[in-house]
Design a protein around this motif. Structure first.
Motif, PDB file in Angstrom:
ATOM      1  N   SER A  54       0.810  -1.218   0.000  1.00 15.09           N
ATOM      2  CA  SER A  54       0.000   0.000   0.000  1.00 15.09           C
ATOM      3  C   SER A  54       0.844   1.270   0.000  1.00 15.09           C
ATOM      4  O   SER A  54       0.343   2.351  -0.314  1.00 15.09           O
TER       5      SER A  54
ATOM      6  N   PRO B  65      -2.603  -6.933   8.745  1.00 18.48           N
ATOM      7  CA  PRO B  65      -3.246  -5.786   8.106  1.00 18.48           C
ATOM      8  C   PRO B  65      -3.776  -4.778   9.129  1.00 18.48           C
ATOM      9  O   PRO B  65      -4.344  -5.165  10.156  1.00 18.48           O
TER      10      PRO B  65
ATOM     11  N   SER C  16      -6.317  -2.939   8.848  1.00 20.43           N
ATOM     12  CA  SER C  16      -7.772  -3.038   8.931  1.00 20.43           C
ATOM     13  C   SER C  16      -8.213  -4.085   9.950  1.00 20.43           C
ATOM     14  O   SER C  16      -9.206  -3.900  10.657  1.00 20.43           O
ATOM     15  N   GLU C  17      -7.457  -5.196  10.056  1.00 18.33           N
ATOM     16  CA  GLU C  17      -7.809  -6.237  11.028  1.00 18.33           C
ATOM     17  C   GLU C  17      -7.598  -5.725  12.458  1.00 18.33           C
ATOM     18  O   GLU C  17      -8.402  -6.001  13.352  1.00 18.33           O
TER      19      GLU C  17
ATOM     20  N   GLU D 141      -7.662  -2.557  13.450  1.00 18.71           N
ATOM     21  CA  GLU D 141      -8.684  -1.543  13.730  1.00 18.71           C
ATOM     22  C   GLU D 141     -10.034  -2.187  14.022  1.00 18.71           C
ATOM     23  O   GLU D 141     -10.767  -1.725  14.907  1.00 18.71           O
ATOM     24  N   GLU D 142     -10.360  -3.263  13.309  1.00 19.92           N
ATOM     25  CA  GLU D 142     -11.632  -3.955  13.553  1.00 19.92           C
ATOM     26  C   GLU D 142     -11.649  -4.579  14.948  1.00 19.92           C
ATOM     27  O   GLU D 142     -12.639  -4.469  15.683  1.00 19.92           O
TER      28      GLU D 142
ATOM     29  N   GLN E 105      -8.919   2.220  20.069  1.00 20.81           N
ATOM     30  CA  GLN E 105      -8.366   2.693  18.802  1.00 20.81           C
ATOM     31  C   GLN E 105      -6.869   2.940  18.916  1.00 20.81           C
ATOM     32  O   GLN E 105      -6.318   3.018  20.017  1.00 20.81           O
TER      33      GLN E 105
ATOM     34  N   ALA F  68      -3.418   5.606   5.888  1.00 20.28           N
ATOM     35  CA  ALA F  68      -3.241   4.673   4.783  1.00 20.28           C
ATOM     36  C   ALA F  68      -3.120   5.485   3.493  1.00 20.28           C
ATOM     37  O   ALA F  68      -3.763   6.519   3.340  1.00 20.28           O
TER      38      ALA F  68
ATOM     39  N   GLY G 191      -8.655  -2.285  -1.483  1.00 24.97           N
ATOM     40  CA  GLY G 191      -9.158  -2.243  -0.114  1.00 24.97           C
ATOM     41  C   GLY G 191      -8.108  -2.507   0.938  1.00 24.97           C
ATOM     42  O   GLY G 191      -8.436  -2.751   2.104  1.00 24.97           O
ATOM     43  N   GLU G 192      -6.828  -2.485   0.560  1.00 31.94           N
ATOM     44  CA  GLU G 192      -5.765  -2.780   1.507  1.00 31.94           C
ATOM     45  C   GLU G 192      -5.203  -1.488   2.087  1.00 31.94           C
ATOM     46  O   GLU G 192      -4.707  -0.633   1.355  1.00 31.94           O
ATOM     47  N   ARG G 193      -5.260  -1.337   3.399  1.00 28.32           N
ATOM     48  CA  ARG G 193      -4.790  -0.118   4.044  1.00 28.32           C
ATOM     49  C   ARG G 193      -3.390  -0.291   4.628  1.00 28.32           C
ATOM     50  O   ARG G 193      -2.932   0.527   5.407  1.00 28.32           O
TER      51      ARG G 193
ATOM     52  N   TRP H 294     -11.128  11.450   8.165  1.00 28.22           N
ATOM     53  CA  TRP H 294     -10.508  10.391   7.365  1.00 28.22           C
ATOM     54  C   TRP H 294     -10.030  10.967   6.035  1.00 28.22           C
ATOM     55  O   TRP H 294      -8.895  10.733   5.606  1.00 28.22           O
TER      56      TRP H 294
END
Length: 410
Positions: free
Chosen positions: A35, A74, A76-77, A79-80, A88, A95, A106-108, A285
């Motif tokens: 990314s 990742p 995103s994982e 953050e989820e 957070q 990203a 979709g990869e941050r 964002w």
């Protein structure tokens, strides 16, 4: 020699790959999800050390506000997972996939890449930089040796604080295999106060007034009209004028009171409005990740850090000479400028202007041709460059890790 791609699944595999590179005198391009492939100087390294398979959470205890993950995990994982526990990464990870034309993937990015790049978002002026939240890490040096620094608590630091050195090193010193980060609770409530129709000087005064107030502002940005129109937030994008945005976060009663006070404070600068949580999140964002400039994949994009009081004036002076558009985040201290035209001419104008006021300028995005010929990061003085070379030599004596990614000479 034909190209070799290494995809390690544990630290031993990383050691083996680096020792192969040393023995063959063949450098490696260290990567995660790709990314941030457009960040840094363009290089022609034939072999890839792909860290994306070294993924997963190794330790997470929400009550202790700390998380340890493999470096290829990742973002995103992470953050989820944190979101499920109302937590957070407080520095607001940045990203870059959208500005590099990779939004469809979709990869941050990965946690390792996040630390290697040291890019924090709009909350940095309150929460600090990425390096301020790294508690520890494990890595493999360019010597093919495993080492670690720090631990899972702030006081668990002995010897040199290598976390500060590794953060922002762009994978040129060592390959991180594990990272431990401090996490914080998500704010209960978020409000963003908007002020419409201000010019550059008024924007600087408005942001300064908000940040110097006792109301604990966490972010402040100035979007000139041409940039504000690019926002997907209706009350910003449809306003057809410039916008100053000021974010307030925290417990609900406190936020409501402070937002009201900030609105009163800034009312003298122009018409005001307010965004609630969803629209606030989208606006910050967009601002943190420069998504206003996601189109025009190879249009040079600059990220400039200066004294906040000088930001808007510097942006105006540079853009009047080069053309383009930009905005001021961090209360005026971070400029993001999209500048078409002659990249070398723009680079000279930016470097000269920044040198005159003090600060740093990074070429955040450009074509490979441009990034192979221009300095991407600030040119260093002879003394600092000599020190940088010694550090590089100590960690990576054969120069096998991302050579040329930061500076042409190493």
């Amino acid at each position: 020699m034909s190209s070799m791609d290494f995809k390690p699944t544990n630290e031993t595999h990383v050691v083996d790959a680096i020792r192969w590179a040393i023995s063959e005198r063949e450098p490696l391009s260290v990567s995660g999800l790709g990314s941030k492939s457009g960040l840094g100087r363009a290089t022609n390294t034939a072999h890839v050390l792909d860290m994306s398979a070294m993924s997963g959470v190794r330790y997470y205890e929400p009550g202790e506000l700390v998380i340890t993950v493999a470096a290829g995990t990742p973002l995103s994982e992470v953050e989820e997972l944190l979101g499920e526990n109302n937590q957070q990464l407080a520095f607001e990870p940045v990203a870059l996939n959208r500005i590099y034309g990779q939004a469809e993937k979709g990869e941050r990015g990965t946690i390792g890449g996040l630390v290697a790049a040291n890019l924090a978002g709009s909350r940095r002026l309150k929460a600090g930089a990425v390096r301020d939240h790294v508690l520890g890490f494990k890595a493999v040096s360019g010597r093919g040796e495993m080492f670690k620094s720090g631990g899972k608590v702030m006081k668990n630091v002995t010897g040199f604080d290598l976390s500060k050195l590794m953060t922002g090193s762009m994978g040129t010193l060592a390959v991180m295999t594990e990272v431990t980060l401090k996490v914080l609770p998500m704010p209960e409530k978020t409000r963003t106060v908007l002020v419409y129709g201000v010019d550059d000087d008024q924007a600087t005064r408005a942001m300064t007034a908000a940040l110097n107030s006792p109301h604990e502002v966490s972010s402040a940005v100035y979007l000139p009209a041409a940039v504000a129109r690019l926002s997907e937030v209706g009350r910003v994008g449809d306003a057809n004028t410039s916008v100053v945005a000021v974010r307030i976060e925290g417990p609900e009663p406190s936020v409501l009171e402070r937002a009201s006070e900030i609105t009163s404070l800034l009312g003298g600068f122009g018409r005001t409005d307010e965004l609630h949580r969803t629209n606030s999140q989208r606006l910050w964002w967009e601002t943190s990740e420069a998504s206003y400039f996601a189109t025009g994949e190879n249009t040079p994009l600059w990220r400039i850090s200066v004294e906040p009081a000088k930001g808007a004036v510097l942006a105006r002076n540079v853009l009047s000479e080069t053309g383009g558009e930009g905005y001021c985040d961090w209360g005026g201290g971070l400029l993001t400028l999209s500048i078409p035209g002659n990249p070398a001419r723009s680079a000279r104008a930016i470097r000269q202007s920044v040198a005159a006021v003090g600060g740093h300028a990074t070429l955040l995005r450009a074509s490979e041709t441009v990034r192979s010929t221009l300095d991407v990061f600030d040119p260093q003085s002879d003394g600092i460059m000599a020190l940088s070379r010694r550090i590089k030599k100590a960690f990576d004596p054969e120069g096998v890790l991302n050579p040329g990614r930061m500076y042409a000479t190493f």
